[in-house]
Scaffold this motif. Structure first.
Motif, PDB file in Angstrom:
ATOM      1  N   ALA A 273       0.827  -1.204   0.000  1.00  8.82           N
ATOM      2  CA  ALA A 273       0.000   0.000   0.000  1.00  8.82           C
ATOM      3  C   ALA A 273       0.864   1.258   0.000  1.00  8.82           C
ATOM      4  CB  ALA A 273      -0.921   0.007   1.219  1.00  8.82           C
ATOM      5  N   SER A 274       1.914   1.247   0.837  1.00  5.61           N
ATOM      6  CA  SER A 274       2.716   2.471   0.886  1.00  5.61           C
ATOM      7  C   SER A 274       3.581   2.625  -0.365  1.00  5.61           C
ATOM      8  CB  SER A 274       3.571   2.514   2.157  1.00  5.61           C
ATOM      9  OG  SER A 274       4.162   1.277   2.403  1.00  5.61           O
ATOM     10  N   SER A 275       3.697   1.548  -1.143  1.00  2.00           N
ATOM     11  CA  SER A 275       4.509   1.657  -2.360  1.00  2.00           C
ATOM     12  C   SER A 275       3.717   2.222  -3.531  1.00  2.00           C
ATOM     13  CB  SER A 275       5.076   0.296  -2.737  1.00  2.00           C
ATOM     14  OG  SER A 275       4.078  -0.499  -3.325  1.00  2.00           O
ATOM     15  N   VAL A 276       2.382   2.332  -3.366  1.00  2.00           N
ATOM     16  CA  VAL A 276       1.552   2.762  -4.500  1.00  2.00           C
ATOM     17  C   VAL A 276       2.000   4.113  -5.057  1.00  2.00           C
ATOM     18  CG1 VAL A 276      -0.768   3.509  -5.157  1.00  2.00           C
ATOM     19  CG2 VAL A 276      -0.481   1.430  -3.863  1.00  2.00           C
ATOM     20  N   SER A 277       2.312   5.043  -4.165  1.00  2.00           N
ATOM     21  CA  SER A 277       2.674   6.373  -4.665  1.00  2.00           C
ATOM     22  C   SER A 277       4.110   6.420  -5.201  1.00  2.00           C
ATOM     23  CB  SER A 277       2.472   7.415  -3.570  1.00  2.00           C
ATOM     24  OG  SER A 277       2.964   6.922  -2.354  1.00  2.00           O
ATOM     25  N   TRP A 278       4.844   5.318  -5.059  1.00  2.00           N
ATOM     26  CA  TRP A 278       6.246   5.314  -5.504  1.00  2.00           C
ATOM     27  C   TRP A 278       6.489   4.379  -6.674  1.00  2.00           C
ATOM     28  CZ3 TRP A 278       9.729   8.639  -3.449  1.00  2.00           C
ATOM     29  CH2 TRP A 278       9.386   9.243  -2.226  1.00  2.00           C
ATOM     30  N   TYR A 279       5.454   3.659  -7.144  1.00  2.00           N
ATOM     31  CA  TYR A 279       5.747   2.538  -8.044  1.00  2.00           C
ATOM     32  C   TYR A 279       6.438   2.943  -9.330  1.00  2.00           C
ATOM     33  CZ  TYR A 279       1.785   3.411 -11.167  1.00  2.00           C
ATOM     34  OH  TYR A 279       0.937   3.953 -12.065  1.00  2.00           O
ATOM     35  N   SER A 280       6.207   4.186  -9.801  1.00  2.00           N
ATOM     36  CA  SER A 280       6.837   4.527 -11.078  1.00  2.00           C
ATOM     37  C   SER A 280       8.303   4.937 -10.913  1.00  2.00           C
ATOM     38  CB  SER A 280       6.049   5.621 -11.788  1.00  2.00           C
ATOM     39  OG  SER A 280       5.899   6.715 -10.939  1.00  2.00           O
ATOM     40  N   VAL A 281       8.700   5.464  -9.736  1.00  2.00           N
ATOM     41  CA  VAL A 281      10.111   5.824  -9.554  1.00  2.00           C
ATOM     42  C   VAL A 281      10.907   4.736  -8.841  1.00  2.00           C
ATOM     43  CG1 VAL A 281      10.027   8.328  -9.689  1.00  2.00           C
ATOM     44  CG2 VAL A 281       9.408   7.189  -7.562  1.00  2.00           C
ATOM     45  N   ASP A 282      10.272   3.970  -7.968  1.00  2.00           N
ATOM     46  CA  ASP A 282      10.998   2.937  -7.222  1.00  2.00           C
ATOM     47  C   ASP A 282      10.228   1.611  -7.280  1.00  2.00           C
ATOM     48  OD1 ASP A 282      12.549   1.453  -5.555  1.00  2.00           O
ATOM     49  OD2 ASP A 282      12.114   2.584  -3.732  1.00  2.00           O
ATOM     50  N   PRO A 283      10.250   0.940  -8.438  1.00  2.15           N
ATOM     51  CA  PRO A 283       9.450  -0.278  -8.588  1.00  2.15           C
ATOM     52  C   PRO A 283       9.845  -1.397  -7.627  1.00  2.15           C
ATOM     53  CG  PRO A 283      10.882   0.054 -10.491  1.00  2.15           C
ATOM     54  CD  PRO A 283      10.956   1.294  -9.682  1.00  2.15           C
ATOM     55  N   MET A 284      11.101  -1.405  -7.143  1.00  3.17           N
ATOM     56  CA  MET A 284      11.506  -2.478  -6.225  1.00  3.17           C
ATOM     57  C   MET A 284      10.701  -2.431  -4.939  1.00  3.17           C
ATOM     58  SD  MET A 284      13.500  -4.343  -7.708  1.00  3.17           S
ATOM     59  CE  MET A 284      14.318  -5.453  -6.601  1.00  3.17           C
ATOM     60  N   PHE A 285      10.229  -1.251  -4.573  1.00  3.71           N
ATOM     61  CA  PHE A 285       9.498  -1.089  -3.319  1.00  3.71           C
ATOM     62  C   PHE A 285       8.204  -1.897  -3.334  1.00  3.71           C
ATOM     63  CE2 PHE A 285       7.425   2.233  -0.315  1.00  3.71           C
ATOM     64  CZ  PHE A 285       7.611   1.382   0.742  1.00  3.71           C
ATOM     65  N   PHE A 286       7.546  -2.004  -4.495  1.00  2.00           N
ATOM     66  CA  PHE A 286       6.376  -2.889  -4.502  1.00  2.00           C
ATOM     67  C   PHE A 286       6.734  -4.281  -4.982  1.00  2.00           C
ATOM     68  CE2 PHE A 286       4.716  -4.065  -8.624  1.00  2.00           C
ATOM     69  CZ  PHE A 286       5.117  -3.076  -9.518  1.00  2.00           C
ATOM     70  N   PRO A 289       7.880  -6.831  -1.636  1.00  2.00           N
ATOM     71  CA  PRO A 289       6.769  -7.417  -0.865  1.00  2.00           C
ATOM     72  C   PRO A 289       5.756  -8.134  -1.762  1.00  2.00           C
ATOM     73  CG  PRO A 289       6.737  -5.002  -0.736  1.00  2.00           C
ATOM     74  CD  PRO A 289       7.989  -5.377  -1.439  1.00  2.00           C
ATOM     75  N   GLY A 290       5.545  -7.602  -2.991  1.00  2.00           N
ATOM     76  CA  GLY A 290       4.626  -8.255  -3.920  1.00  2.00           C
ATOM     77  C   GLY A 290       5.097  -9.663  -4.246  1.00  2.00           C
ATOM     78  N   ALA A 291       6.407  -9.813  -4.496  1.00  2.00           N
ATOM     79  CA  ALA A 291       6.942 -11.120  -4.838  1.00  2.00           C
ATOM     80  C   ALA A 291       6.804 -12.088  -3.665  1.00  2.00           C
ATOM     81  CB  ALA A 291       8.406 -10.998  -5.242  1.00  2.00           C
ATOM     82  N   PHE A 292       7.084 -11.607  -2.453  1.00  2.00           N
ATOM     83  CA  PHE A 292       6.957 -12.492  -1.300  1.00  2.00           C
ATOM     84  C   PHE A 292       5.513 -12.941  -1.107  1.00  2.00           C
ATOM     85  CE2 PHE A 292      11.246 -11.704  -0.155  1.00  2.00           C
ATOM     86  CZ  PHE A 292      11.582 -12.791   0.638  1.00  2.00           C
ATOM     87  N   LEU A 293       4.601 -11.990  -1.228  1.00  2.00           N
ATOM     88  CA  LEU A 293       3.190 -12.327  -1.082  1.00  2.00           C
ATOM     89  C   LEU A 293       2.788 -13.349  -2.139  1.00  2.00           C
ATOM     90  CD1 LEU A 293       0.648 -11.693   0.447  1.00  2.00           C
ATOM     91  CD2 LEU A 293       0.238  -9.753  -1.035  1.00  2.00           C
TER      92      LEU A 293
END
Lengths: 317, 327
Positions: A273-286, A289-293
């Motif tokens: 959720a907190s990565s939503v506002s960052w996904y275009s500049v920092d894709p690793m942030f989502f 956790p996305g990969a682990f989930l």
């Protein structure tokens, strides 16, 4: 809280009646350890469970706690984007850092595993018990028992579960969030299992072998546990198999929507959720956790599927 | 049969009433005082009292509940403002009529739900059927492996992934927005495509697995062997003896899933910023806008309850075994 049952235990615990299933737990384990894909899933899940159990120890080794800020790892001139490529992955931050505040992603993933595993397994167990017992009662006894249970199911299923879960969780005081989550998920979850079990019990109760058992003098409890329950095993395994990862997803989803585990406690859904506002500049942030989930849910699904195939083979033999 | 249908409809009304009362009580008990919320920062006790009077908050809770119910069917008077039927009150946040908020957003939610449902039914049932018939072949194994993957990916993760790859990196799709069909059919399709796919993937994979395992189960039934033994043609056996019993449980699940979605695909709509019922629900919960929460819960419950009745009737029509029992 951390000694949660493993998948195999849960799968075994739900469907087995007094009559031992033809496929023994031992055979399930040996076959799975021979299958490469299933073994990989088992190993991954073991790692996740280990992370969950030994979280404080692991973060001591990696050097960063889940709540520690590292302002040196982020570029404050660029609005807090992590230094370096791939979201700041480095020797000291194995999975990189959160943008803006520089918390260590590895530590947060490790602590997030705790939350996901504990909540989803508890919810599955509670849902499984409620669903099977109430579903069979309704399907077998019919009449007023069925009426009461079915109306209760209708009532619960008529609630838009997600909206209501969010509404309840957001208006309740933030006491023991994990317990609240388990209860809310289970209360709204059991009717879906129970409905299927009820329908199949109804069909099964008319089959010849049930009639035969009755004719030879079997009591109700014997018919339910020895004739009907073993035949429901397949559906129960499939439904609960799909439920565990489903609940991991629900927990993550509720945390994603901001009503699950309350910050600063880490949860995978909340990280996404907190990565939503960052996904275009920092894709690793989502991505992390996305990969682990995704991998956790996938491993559970694959393993559950294998177990189902094994049980089906056992029934055919 | 008529008595059965009437009985079911009666229970529908009861369930909706129960949902309504339960929701009303929970929000009445758990939420902060609406009058204080509406009044805002520059507030005097007098104003709070007059707001309470207008909203009827000074009356006993059951009277309030009754007023709320009556408003839905007969309209209602808030002080000097008349709220025509069906009156669900006014948003505490925007003062907009809740009913017109719903009617404005419902088309978006319906578009999302219907598009996704078509996708997942087609993909799921056909995929599962082919897999069952070609059981054990490479097609079956690949399809089922993909299905496991698809069931496993949470939709907001898939949404972010697709959005990153297709919108930010490759720039082949526009950012999703609720473009009306009449304005620009191509853009409409392009902007709804991602929400449809994101919503459909999980269901499609689930349905493929269910269809496959159901069809395989039926293939081992006695009546199926009988049909084959008496020399019926392959396609007829498939249609009448394998597909029909295998699809009955799918119908049940589809009815419930679809009805659930009509009340708003909360996560998908929120992630893509589509202004449908689901997003409205999320927003109203975040802002504690009680009349809107109440209305969304009721609307979603309405769809689910109606969906259940339809499913039950279909189930008795489709599965002769249940029909014999109920008579």
């Amino acid at each position: 809280m951390t000694t949660s049952p493993t998948l195999v235990e849960v799968e075994e615990a739900v469907p087995s009646g007094p009559l031992a299933p033809p496929t023994s737990g031992k055979r399930v384990v040996t076959t799975i350890t021979r299958d490469k894909g299933a073994l990989a899933c088992l190993v991954f899940l073991a790692i996740v469970v280990l992370m969950a159990v030994a979280a404080p120890l692991i973060t001591k080794l990696s050097g960063w706690g889940p709540y520690q800020f590292d302002s040196a790892a982020i570029n404050s001139d660029l609005g807090g984007v992590p230094h370096g490529s791939l979201g700041g992955i480095s020797g000291s931050h194995w999975f990189g850092v959160e943008p803006q505040n520089g918390r260590d992603l590895f530590a947060r993933i490790v602590y997030g595993a705790r939350v996901s595993i504990t909540i989803s397994l508890s919810a599955t167990l509670l849902t499984g018990i409620l669903g099977v017992v109430l579903g069979m009662l309704a399907g077998f006894y019919r009449g007023w028992v069925d009426q009461v249970i079915s109306r209760l199911m209708d009532f619960l299923m008529a609630f838009p579960a997600l909206i209501f879960m969010i509404a309840i969780l957001s208006s309740l005081p933030s006491g023991n969030r994990p317990v609240l989550l388990v209860v809310v998920i289970s209360v709204f979850g059991w009717p879906y299992l129970a409905r299927v079990i009820r329908g199949q019990t109804m069909t099964l109760a008319n089959r010849e072998f049930v009639e035969a058992a009755r004719a030879s003098g079997a009591k109700d409890t014997q018919v339910v546990f020895r004739e009907i329950l073993p035949n429901l095993r397949g559906s129960i395994v499939v439904m609960t198999t799909l439920a565990i990862p489903g609940f991991i997803g629900t927990e993550a989803g509720l945390s994603f929507l901001g009503v699950g585990v309350s910050p600063p406690t880490a949860s995978w859904g909340q990280m996404i959720a907190s990565s939503v506002s960052w996904y275009s500049v920092d894709p690793m942030f989502f991505a992390i956790p996305g990969a682990f989930l995704f991998l956790t849910v996938l491993s559970l699904t694959v393993l559950g599927d294998k177990i189902r195939t094994l049980i089906d083979q056992g029934e055919a033999a | 049969m008529t008595r059965y249908v009437l009985g079911r409809l009666g229970s529908v009304v009861l369930i909706l009433l129960a949902v309504c009362l339960f929701t009303y009580l929970i929000f009445f008990k758990l939420s902060p005082d609406p009058a204080v919320m509406i009044c805002g920062k520059t507030c005097t006790p007098d104003r709070i009292n007059s707001i309470r009077d207008v909203l009827g908050l000074n009356q006993p809770i059951l009277t309030q509940f009754w007023e709320f119910l009556r408003g839905i069917f007969a309209g209602r008077q808030y002080g000097s403002v008349h709220c025509p039927a069906p009156c669900l009150g006014y948003s505490f946040q925007t003062n907009e009529s809740v009913w017109s908020m719903i009617t404005a957003r419902l088309p978006v939610s319906i578009t999302v739900a219907v598009g996704a449902a078509v996708l997942w039914l087609l993909a799921g049932v056909i995929g599962g059927l082919v897999s069952a018939v070609k059981q054990g072949t490479w097609w079956d194994r690949t399809a089922m492996a993909l299905a496991l993957g698809g069931v496993s990916i949470p939709n907001y993760v898939l949404a972010l992934l697709l959005q990153y790859v297709l919108v930010v990196k490759l720039q082949v799709l526009p950012f999703p927005s609720a473009v009306p069909f009449a304005d620009n059919p191509v853009l409409w399709f392009e902007s709804y495509l991602m929400p449809w796919v994101v919503l459909a993937v999980g269901y499609a994979c689930l349905y493929a697995r269910l269809t496959r395992s159901n069809v395989i189960d039926t293939l081992s039934e006695n009546y199926f062997r009988t049909a084959r033994a008496k020399g019926l043609s392959g396609s007829l056996i498939m249609r009448r003896h394998a597909l029909r019993p295998a699809l009955t449980p799918i119908t049940t699940i589809f009815g419930m899933d679809f009805a659930g979605l009509l009340g708003g695909a909360l996560i998908t709509e929120t992630v893509f910023g589509l202004n449908g019922i689901g997003k409205m629900a999320a927003d109203s919960i975040a802002k504690n806008d009680q009349p809107v929460i109440m209305a969304v819960t009721l609307l979603a419950a309405f769809f689910v309850v109606i969906g259940n009745v339809v499913v039950d009737l279909l189930y008795t029509a489709l599965d002769p075994r249940v029909r014999v029992v109920s008579s």
